[in-house]
Design an enzyme around this catalytic site. Structure first.
Site, PDB file in Angstrom:
ATOM      1  CB  SER A 188      -0.906   0.012   1.237  1.00 30.02           C
ATOM      2  OG  SER A 188      -1.533   1.262   1.416  1.00 30.02           O
ATOM      3  CE1 TYR A 234      -4.637  -2.182   4.847  1.00 31.21           C
ATOM      4  CE2 TYR A 234      -3.610  -0.043   4.538  1.00 31.21           C
ATOM      5  CZ  TYR A 234      -4.207  -1.163   4.014  1.00 31.21           C
ATOM      6  OH  TYR A 234      -4.376  -1.282   2.653  1.00 31.21           O
TER       7      TYR A 234
END
Length: 285
Positions: free
Chosen positions: A176, A189
């Site tokens: 990400s 995350y």
């Protein structure tokens, strides 16, 4: 996508979210005719029921691959993805379960090999995120759950798939943009995404002599169920993606070609690398 659309559709904070309930619907359709780049290949894609996973399954099928669709519990979405793959003339199976569970990962790979005839491409796409404003509010359950889904699953699936992968096989992981630029609301995350990038680079070195390539894709803000259904505060959804240079969120079918490129022979001289479909945000690595 108007502000009214995004506000009206946010009606629960439940993960995972159903793409069938998401408005406006994400764009998953491949944008061009296939050219046989994955002809005869068998792919296992996690989180393939919706979002980036669905778009990748659709594109892989158009390019000639049979697809194992792994998902948690969104049966309606998974069935839709299966229909999409079959409409391209390819075989598809749906496998429901928790990728954070080692036994399930073993069983999923075994079933893929048994029912589809092998395994050539592993796409570790499934992800989980829960926002918190204060690091002290991340409890043990959330921390463990995020790491189990996002990074433990990749170890489990690679371990299970490894005996079936051979020269010419490919592994593509989903990291990400948060790994590179950080996110004040997504501490756990973002940490898993950093681990995924390091795992990708290290695994690529471990498997390169066996002719197995390992790469990753680091999407920016993409319009999928992940954020609207609890992955971000509701008040942030109308502005989702507007902080990118392109001033909009991306669509899943703008990300799927990165997975295709890294899965096929077009990227035969690439391993340990990361592609960045993120709307123009410049990052290092």
């Amino acid at each position: 996508m108007s502000d009214t659309d995004t506000v009206d559709m946010v009606h629960q904070d439940e993960l995972p979210g159903h793409e069938s309930q998401l408005e406006p619907k994400p764009d998953w359709e491949p944008r061009y005719p296939g050219s046989g780049r994955l002809e005869g290949k068998i792919a296992l894609i996690t989180g393939a029921d919706s979002g980036i996973g669905r778009a990748t399954a659709a594109l892989f099928a158009r390019e000639g691959a049979d697809v194992a669709i792994l998902y948690l519990c969104e049966h309606d979405d998974a069935e839709k993805t299966k229909q999409i793959v079959e409409a391209e003339g390819r075989k598809a199976i749906t496998i429901a379960g928790d990728v954070g569970d080692k036994d399930f990962c073993n069983q999923a790979v075994e079933r893929t090999v048994r029912e589809l005839g092998g395994l050539d491409i592993l796409v570790n796409n499934a992800g989980e995120q829960h926002w918190q404003k204060d690091v002290r509010d991340i409890d043990d359950q959330q921390l463990k759950r995020t790491f189990q889904t996002n990074i433990y699953s990749m170890f489990y699936l690679v371990q299970a798939a490894r005996p079936h992968l051979k020269e010419g096989s490919a592994i593509v992981n989903c990291t990400s943009v948060t790994m590179y630029k950080g996110s004040e609301l997504l501490l756990d995350y973002s940490a898993t995404k950093g681990a995924i990038t390091a795992f990708t680079r290290s695994l690529s070195q471990a498997l390169v002599k066996d002719g197995i390539r390992v790469n990753a894709v680091a999407p920016g803000p993409i319009w999928t169920p992940l954020n609207p259904f609890g992955g971000q505060p509701k008040e942030k959804i109308p502005e989702f993606g507007k902080d990118t240079p392109m001033e909009r969120p991306g669509q899943p079918n703008e990300v799927a070609p990165c997975f295709l490129f890294l899965a096929c022979e077009d990227s035969s001289y690439m391993t340990g690398q990361v592609l960045h479909p993120n709307g123009g945000t410049v990052v290092n690595g």
